[in-house]
Write an enzyme that holds these catalytic residues in place. Structure first.
Site, short mmCIF file in Angstrom:
data_model
loop_
_atom_site.label_atom_id
_atom_site.label_comp_id
_atom_site.label_asym_id
_atom_site.label_seq_id
_atom_site.Cartn_x
_atom_site.Cartn_y
_atom_site.Cartn_z
CB CYS A 254 26.49 53.44 -45.16
SG CYS A 254 24.99 53.67 -46.11
NE ARG B 79 29.29 49.00 -41.99
CZ ARG B 79 28.85 48.36 -40.91
NH1 ARG B 79 29.58 47.42 -40.37
NH2 ARG B 79 27.68 48.66 -40.40
CD1 TRP C 197 24.43 48.11 -50.57
CD2 TRP C 197 22.61 48.54 -49.35
NE1 TRP C 197 23.49 47.14 -50.84
CE2 TRP C 197 22.36 47.37 -50.11
CE3 TRP C 197 21.59 49.00 -48.52
CZ2 TRP C 197 21.17 46.67 -50.06
CZ3 TRP C 197 20.40 48.30 -48.46
CH2 TRP C 197 20.20 47.14 -49.23
CG ASN D 62 25.12 52.74 -41.28
OD1 ASN D 62 24.30 52.43 -42.14
ND2 ASN D 62 25.64 51.88 -40.43
N GLY D 63 22.21 54.35 -41.53
CA GLY D 63 20.93 54.06 -40.88
C GLY D 63 19.80 54.64 -41.71
CD GLU E 251 24.30 29.46 -47.71
OE1 GLU E 251 23.24 30.08 -47.61
OE2 GLU E 251 25.42 30.02 -47.70
CE LYS F 93 27.27 31.74 -49.43
NZ LYS F 93 26.07 32.35 -48.87
CD GLU G 150 24.62 35.56 -51.40
OE1 GLU G 150 24.12 36.56 -50.86
OE2 GLU G 150 25.06 34.61 -50.75
CG HIS H 277 4.46 16.81 -54.10
ND1 HIS H 277 3.33 16.03 -53.97
CD2 HIS H 277 5.44 16.13 -53.47
CE1 HIS H 277 3.62 14.94 -53.27
NE2 HIS H 277 4.91 14.98 -52.96
CE LYS I 25 30.28 39.73 -44.32
NZ LYS I 25 30.02 38.43 -44.93
#
Ligand code: F6R
Length: 606
Positions: A2, A27, A74, A100-101, A476, A480, A483, A499, A601
């Site tokens: 947050c 955030r 968040w 936050n936490g 990667e 991308k 997300e 395989h 983030k």
């Protein structure tokens, strides 16, 4: 996770608080709110949605007062509802907090507070803080002690800021394992989860350490220990990021702006001092066992590093994702762990590094955010200097991390004799040529990627593949696409096709192949073999390659002939191709590019 902001000033703070949480929105952005103190107490406005919308709906700018706190959320504990948005009030509504936490013992604390007749308005863990302070006040503790006693009761991680009608020109804040920074202005002082909270107003900052709290007013601040209230002397840090760098500068999205900033961030990564690079190379080569780590994109950056340590220095340096590391890699005294992190606040990576230190291992990090927890935790830190990365999706920071790891790998190769000084010079020159190559590529190719994205955005399933150093690039790129475009995408070594994954191939699955240049004969041949296998099963392939001879090849439904680059840097060009493809898929599909759903983030919780 947050974003926290607080301002104490000689003038109204609502407008500045609003712009501060807009700058912190990356955030967390499912809900937000602010509390501004007026003569009767904190006036709280909050709701769910993006900051700009909530600010309009809840008339943030009509709040009047010179002291205030704000938050962008968040969700962790409790759904995305107006009640769960911060700030949270005490029962008597005299004080408000933002947090936050994660407070791991909140259920026990909440039950005890309910027994003492406290009424809770939300399902969050955070709200207990407001009630704890209130309870301590009822028991007669002065406000400052009521605040610190509450913090002492908390287990887990927290950064907290509080305003109270009893101290109309003060913000109380404290932290443990979640970042908290003070900004020092002129007759105006700030509290923030990171520099972006106040970078528009001041570059002077104080980074708070775990176990510290601060009392901030409009004419100064005092930092003390939560444990015993003893004052702590702090160093003032000057931040060299400018507020302009945090703005979009004409680009439609931060993601695109940051993709376009990469020539500069590569230059910055190349200008990281030789001493720092040598220091990391010595750490890695001198250790009994050495590891690279990160999580999400930074794990893939570490994975890219692993390939370069093998090719440039003949060194086996495994990359392990920090969330899995302790379960899959032995770690003991004299081992060396090199962590990679943009934010320097990621829970999984911090947890691992703390454990590594406990076990007597040496630790180092490549980090972007100055003053971040990771940067202060490790024995050796290299700041990559990529500037603020605002988009939730990491692009420029990840590329810069790869460049730094490549430099360390080349240096390690020189140290152990795998590379001659002349080879090192040649490879360094190839890295130095990258910014110009990237500029040209971005300017010439963006349109092409837009066209490809328009044509294929309706495909729901994607398989990105590569061999060798193109494999982590495929991983990667798939991340991308997931997300930011919300499309199902997997990254896979092309060698895995036969395989198992070949069974998936049909004309609804879109395969994308990163093909190494023809100078890498064996890899090129094998990768093209995989393309042929997909074709033989009626599959469709987009090719990203470096071979003029493949132009017009019927094996690809679409293809991009990437600008020629030596084997050392060609995977990075492929990485840019993946960035552009995912960006344009997302824009064609109308996604919220800079703030994709459900993401944040900096993931500071387990
Ligand atoms: C993806 C992304 C995340 C981060 C990961 C680690 O685009 O940004 O996967 O890479 O959460 O974050 P940092 O680098 O801050 O440790």
């Amino acid at each position: 996770m947050c974003g926290i902001s607080g301002i104490v000033s000689g003038e109204n703070v609502a407008a500045k608080l609003l712009s501060s949480i807009q700058n912190l929105e990356y955030r967390g952005y499912d809900s937000c709110g602010m509390a501004v103190l007026n003569a009767r107490g904190p006036v709280v406005r909050k709701n769910v949605g993006h900051v700009a919308d909530v600010a309009e709906k809840e008339l943030f700018l009509s709040l009047e007062g010179v002291t205030g706190i704000a938050h962008t959320r968040w969700a962790t504990h409790g759904g995305v509802t107006p009640a769960n948005a911060h700030p949270h009030l005490s029962c008597d509504k005299t004080l408000a907090i933002v947090h936050n936490g994660i407070i791991s013992n909140y259920a026990r604390l909440k039950a005890a507070l309910i027994k003492r007749r406290h009424k809770f308005a939300s399902e969050t863990d955070s709200e207990v803080i407001a009630h704890l302070v209130e309870e301590n006040r009822k028991k007669g503790a002065p406000l400052e002690r009521a605040f610190t006693s509450a913090l002492k009761d908390l287990e887990g991680s927290f950064a907290v800021a509080m305003v109270s009608i009893e101290a109309p020109h003060r913000i109380y804040c404290g932290k443990h394992e979640s970042p908290l920074i003070l900004g020092l202005g002129k007759n105006e002082f700030y509290v923030g989860s990171d520099f972006n909270a106040f970078i528009e107003h001041t570059k002077d900052a104080v980074v708070m350490d775990d176990g510290e709290y601060a009392v901030v007013s409009d004419h100064g601040y005092e930092v003390k220990r939560i444990r015993d209230g003893k004052p702590v002397r702090k160093t003032i840090m000057r931040i060299d990021w400018d507020s302009e760098a945090s703005r979009k500068g004409g680009f439609p999205h931060y993601m695109l702006k940051e993709i376009y900033e990469q020539p500069e961030t590569v230059r910055k990564a190349l200008s990281v001092s030789e001493d720092s690079i040598v220091g990391l190379a010595k750490g890695l080569t001198g250790a009994k066992r050495a590891y690279l780590t990160g999580v999400g994109t930074t794990y893939y950056a570490a994975k890219v590093g692993q390939y370069y340590f093998a090719s440039e220095a003949d060194l086996g340096v495994p990359a392990a994702s920090s969330d899995e590391f302790l379960e899959n890699s032995p770690l003991a005294k004299d081992d060396f762990v090199l962590a990679v992190s943009q934010s320097g606040e990621t829970y999984d990576t911090l947890r691992l590094v703390r454990e590594a230190k406990k076990r007597g291992a040496k630790t180092a990090a490549v980090v972007n955010v100055v003053g971040s927890t990771l940067s202060r935790l490790v024995d050796q830190v290299v700041l990559q200097g990529s500037g603020p990365e605002i988009c939730v999706i990491s692009t420029k920071a990840a590329l810069a991390q790869m460049i730094i790891l490549m430099r360390v790998a080349i240096e390690a190769g020189r140290m152990n004799g795998r590379l001659t000084p002349a080879e090192k010079r040649r490879k360094t020159a190839q890295l130095e040529a990258l910014p110009a190559l990237i500029s040209g590529f971005l300017n010439e190719y963006s349109g092409l990627f837009h066209t490809i994205a328009q044509k294929h955005a309706s495909r729901h399933n994607w398989l990105f593949m590569g061999r060798g150093r193109f494999y982590p690039v495929a991983l990667e790129t798939a991340l991308k696409v997931k997300e930011v475009a919300y499309l199902h995408a997997e990254g896979m070594p092309a060698g895995f096709l036969k395989h198992g994954a070949l069974a998936l191939i049909d004309d609804t699955l879109m395969s994308a192949m990163f093909v190494p240049g023809e100078s890498e004969k064996e890899l090129h041949r094998m990768t093209m073999g995989s393309v042929a296998e997909i074709n033989a099963r009626g599959g469709r392939v987009i090719g990203f390659h470096f071979s003029k001879s493949l132009r017009g090849s019927k094996l690809f439904e679409d293809q991009v002939l990437l600008p020629s680059a030596p084997p050392l840097t060609s995977p990075l060009v492929a990485l840019l191709a993946g960035q552009l493809l995912s960006y344009f898929l997302a824009t064609v599909l109308g996604r919220d590019v800079d703030k994709p759903r459900s993401l944040a983030k900096s993931v500071t919780v387990a």
